[in-house]
Write a protein that holds these residues in place. Structure first.
Motif, short mmCIF file in Angstrom:
data_model
loop_
_atom_site.label_atom_id
_atom_site.label_comp_id
_atom_site.label_asym_id
_atom_site.label_seq_id
_atom_site.Cartn_x
_atom_site.Cartn_y
_atom_site.Cartn_z
N GLU A 1 0.83 -1.21 0.00
CA GLU A 1 0.00 0.00 0.00
C GLU A 1 0.86 1.25 0.00
O GLU A 1 0.56 2.22 -0.70
N VAL A 2 1.93 1.23 0.78
CA VAL A 2 2.82 2.38 0.84
C VAL A 2 3.47 2.61 -0.52
O VAL A 2 3.52 3.74 -1.02
N ILE A 3 3.95 1.55 -1.15
CA ILE A 3 4.59 1.68 -2.46
C ILE A 3 3.59 2.20 -3.49
O ILE A 3 3.90 3.11 -4.28
N ARG A 4 2.36 1.66 -3.50
CA ARG A 4 1.34 2.14 -4.44
C ARG A 4 1.05 3.62 -4.22
O ARG A 4 0.94 4.40 -5.16
N GLU A 5 0.93 4.03 -2.96
CA GLU A 5 0.63 5.43 -2.66
C GLU A 5 1.78 6.35 -3.06
O GLU A 5 1.56 7.43 -3.61
N LEU A 6 3.01 5.94 -2.81
CA LEU A 6 4.16 6.75 -3.21
C LEU A 6 4.20 6.92 -4.73
O LEU A 6 4.49 8.01 -5.24
N LEU A 7 3.88 5.87 -5.47
CA LEU A 7 3.84 5.96 -6.92
C LEU A 7 2.71 6.86 -7.39
O LEU A 7 2.86 7.61 -8.36
N ARG A 8 1.56 6.82 -6.72
CA ARG A 8 0.47 7.74 -7.05
C ARG A 8 0.90 9.18 -6.83
O ARG A 8 0.62 10.07 -7.64
N MET A 9 1.58 9.42 -5.71
CA MET A 9 2.04 10.77 -5.39
C MET A 9 3.06 11.26 -6.43
O MET A 9 3.06 12.44 -6.79
N ALA A 10 3.88 10.36 -6.93
CA ALA A 10 4.88 10.74 -7.94
C ALA A 10 4.23 11.09 -9.27
O ALA A 10 4.84 11.77 -10.09
N ARG A 11 2.99 10.65 -9.48
CA ARG A 11 2.30 10.92 -10.75
C ARG A 11 1.36 12.12 -10.66
O ARG A 11 0.59 12.35 -11.59
N THR A 12 1.42 12.90 -9.60
CA THR A 12 0.53 14.05 -9.48
C THR A 12 0.88 15.11 -10.51
O THR A 12 1.99 15.15 -11.05
N ARG A 13 -0.07 15.97 -10.78
CA ARG A 13 0.09 17.00 -11.82
C ARG A 13 1.24 17.95 -11.57
O ARG A 13 1.87 18.45 -12.51
N ASP A 14 1.51 18.26 -10.29
CA ASP A 14 2.57 19.25 -10.03
C ASP A 14 3.95 18.70 -10.38
O ASP A 14 4.87 19.48 -10.60
N GLY A 15 4.10 17.39 -10.43
CA GLY A 15 5.34 16.77 -10.88
C GLY A 15 6.53 16.91 -9.95
O GLY A 15 7.65 16.62 -10.35
N ILE A 16 6.31 17.36 -8.72
CA ILE A 16 7.43 17.60 -7.80
C ILE A 16 8.24 16.32 -7.58
O ILE A 16 9.47 16.32 -7.71
#
Length: 82
Positions: free
Chosen positions: A51-66
């Motif tokens: 779950e943590v890995i999936r969430e981190l990957l989701r966060m990496a794909r956000t629009r802001d691209g940080i």
């Protein structure tokens, strides 16, 4: 400032899920396990490693691209060092 929707999503059903393997060195795995336990203690949310890995990957794909930008910069540094 970036804010992420960190509400855990349910894991996909096994029948429709695509498995992915991530391999860690034993010491890195222990460090990650400890970090996840600290995360659980801080948030009160019992996430498993997947779950943590999936969430981190989701966060990496956000629009802001940080996070994506940070990963790209890290890759460039690693490439320049080889």
């Amino acid at each position: 400032m970036t804010t992420y929707n960190t509400e855990p999503r349910p894991a996909p059903m096994a029948g429709g899920a695509v498995p992915t393997t991530v391999r860690f060195a034993p010491d890195e795995s222990l460090e990650i396990d400890r970090w996840i336990l600290e995360l659980r203690a801080r948030t009160g949310i019992r996430w498993d490693k997947a779950e943590v890995i999936r969430e981190l990957l989701r966060m990496a794909r956000t629009r802001d691209g940080i996070l994506c930008d940070a990963l790209a910069a890290r890759a460039r540094r690693a490439d320049a060092g080889s």
